[in-house]
Design an enzyme around this catalytic site. Structure first.
Site, PDB file in Angstrom:
ATOM      1  N   SER A  49       0.801  -1.231   0.000  1.00 26.24           N
ATOM      2  CA  SER A  49       0.000   0.000   0.000  1.00 26.24           C
ATOM      3  C   SER A  49       0.832   1.279   0.000  1.00 26.24           C
ATOM      4  O   SER A  49       0.336   2.337  -0.366  1.00 26.24           O
ATOM      5  CB  SER A  49      -0.928   0.023   1.228  1.00 26.24           C
ATOM      6  OG  SER A  49      -0.152  -0.019   2.420  1.00 26.24           O
ATOM      7  N   ASP A  86      -2.582   8.659   7.597  1.00 22.95           N
ATOM      8  CA  ASP A  86      -3.536   7.759   8.254  1.00 22.95           C
ATOM      9  C   ASP A  86      -2.742   6.886   9.232  1.00 22.95           C
ATOM     10  O   ASP A  86      -1.542   7.117   9.419  1.00 22.95           O
ATOM     11  CB  ASP A  86      -4.338   6.966   7.205  1.00 22.95           C
ATOM     12  CG  ASP A  86      -3.505   5.929   6.446  1.00 22.95           C
ATOM     13  OD1 ASP A  86      -2.349   5.680   6.846  1.00 22.95           O
ATOM     14  OD2 ASP A  86      -4.013   5.354   5.458  1.00 22.95           O
ATOM     15  N   HIS A 110       0.274   5.242   6.946  1.00 24.38           N
ATOM     16  CA  HIS A 110       0.942   5.794   5.760  1.00 24.38           C
ATOM     17  C   HIS A 110       1.371   7.248   5.941  1.00 24.38           C
ATOM     18  O   HIS A 110       0.616   8.046   6.480  1.00 24.38           O
ATOM     19  CB  HIS A 110       0.008   5.680   4.544  1.00 24.38           C
ATOM     20  CG  HIS A 110      -0.447   4.281   4.302  1.00 24.38           C
ATOM     21  ND1 HIS A 110      -1.643   3.780   4.785  1.00 24.38           N
ATOM     22  CD2 HIS A 110       0.164   3.245   3.672  1.00 24.38           C
ATOM     23  CE1 HIS A 110      -1.752   2.503   4.446  1.00 24.38           C
ATOM     24  NE2 HIS A 110      -0.674   2.152   3.767  1.00 24.38           N
TER      25      HIS A 110
END
Length: 366
Positions: free
Chosen positions: A37, A327, A330
């Site tokens: 991600s 977040d 990240h």
């Protein structure tokens, strides 16, 4: 000189200037991205999975101000590298827009939730695990061959820049996911790290066999310091020792393994990118980088905004540039820019054996 010839001259000058600005785009090397991600640019939007970033407030600072599938408030690391190498951003491999000439820019194969191991991220169900990412890369080359022929495709791939980001999920979404996880019962942490490194080596060799010749390999960040881990496991906001130990064991062994591969190949194919140190800089001294905090996520809920997902119902900070983390897991776009700056110009402590600016300068002479 008559006005018409002046106009003509201006047109020619304008054309030359335009060509000058367009030329580097034609020269720009292809760029391929593999991993999780941290570098997924939207492949998971096309999959039935819970590991996705396709709803607001993701993308709030992206040029379109809409979610794109990037786990960021704006640009992610591959986007910023593309800007530095004079290329347009690579499209996700699953994007229907990735056709024709756009294929020559490269492709992003990354998928949120995956790891080095195939059992990492099973809870996310349908994600593009690394064997499939590599298979898509092979498939991509077949598609490009029909456009420009096999020889030119080989050249495009050999001259491309490659970024691969793996490993974090093998700890947070596998070994440490639940107490007494299957992998933690099977391996002590030092033995698990050794196992991961040996599996990662096979992945990188496969990438080399598929034609990759310049590969930036990122280590893990300081896993115990992300808001998600602070929210779940931290006492008084200190980084979580056992997760920090995982990073501290993994990253030096990764660099060692890459050095060994380069020796075996006889060329600096794999570049160790010390993302642990890059993150640690702004985590240990956020103010020096213009952040108000490196502990609290901009978007989330619970302690440190570290619990659960970032959704339209989450707390959201008004100025993302003041937060190191977007977040619970990240970095923010601003933090990503700081990381890429080190990738471009960092010393050998950050980029071993050389940084990306040096690579670009060397390869332009080749």
């Amino acid at each position: 000189m008559g006005s018409s010839s002046t106009t003509c001259l201006q047109l020619i000058l304008g054309l030359l200037l335009a060509l000058g600005t367009v030329a580097p785009r034609v020269e720009a090397r292809a760029f391929f991205v593999f991993g999780d991600s941290l570098v997924d640019s939207g492949n998971n939007n096309y999959l039935v999975t819970t590991a996705r970033a396709d709803s607001p407030p993701y993308g709030i600072d992206y040029p379109t101000h809409r979610p794109t599938g990037r786990f960021s408030n704006g640009l992610n690391i591959p986007d910023i590298i593309s800007q530095h190498i004079g290329s347009e951003p690579t499209l996700p491999y699953l994007s229907p827009q990735l056709t024709g000439q756009r294929l020559l820019v490269g492709a992003n194969f990354a998928s949120a939730g995956i790891g080095i191991l195939n059992d990492t991220g099973v809870q996310f169900v349908n994600i593009i695990r690394i064997p499939l990412q590599l298979d898509y890369f092979r498939q991509y080359q077949q598609r490009v061959s029909t456009l420009i022929g096999a020889q030119q495709t080989k050249r495009l791939v050999n001259q491309a820049l490659v970024l691969i980001t793996l490993g974090g999920n093998d700890f947070v979404n596998n070994y440490f996911l639940v107490p007494y996880s299957a992998r933690s019962r099977q391996y002590s942490l030092p033995n698990y790290v050794r196992y991961l490194i040996s599996e990662y080596r096979k992945i990188l060799m496969r990438l080399y066999e598929l034609g990759a010749r310049r590969v930036l390999v990122t280590g893990t960040g300081p896993l115990g310091c992300v808001p998600a881990e602070l929210g779940m496991r931290s006492r008084n906001g200190q980084c979580v020792p056992v997760l920090q130990q995982a990073s501290t064991l993994f990253n030096p062994q990764l660099t060692q393994m890459l050095n060994g591969l380069n020796r075996k190949i006889g060329s600096d194919v794999f570049i160790a990118t010390n993302t642990q140190l890059m993150h640690s800089d702004f985590i240990s001294n956020p103010q020096a980088y213009g952040f108000v905090t490196s502990k609290i996520a901009c978007c989330g809920q619970g302690p440190y905004n570290g619990i659960g997902l970032c959704t339209p119902l989450s707390n959201l900070c008004p100025n993302r540039d003041l937060y190191a983390f977007w977040d619970p897991f990240h970095p923010s776009e601003k933090a990503n820019k700081i990381i890429v700056q080190q990738i471009m110009t960092g010393s050998t402590e950050y980029m071993h054996p050389m940084n990306l600016s040096t690579i670009l300068a060397l390869d332009s002479k080749a």
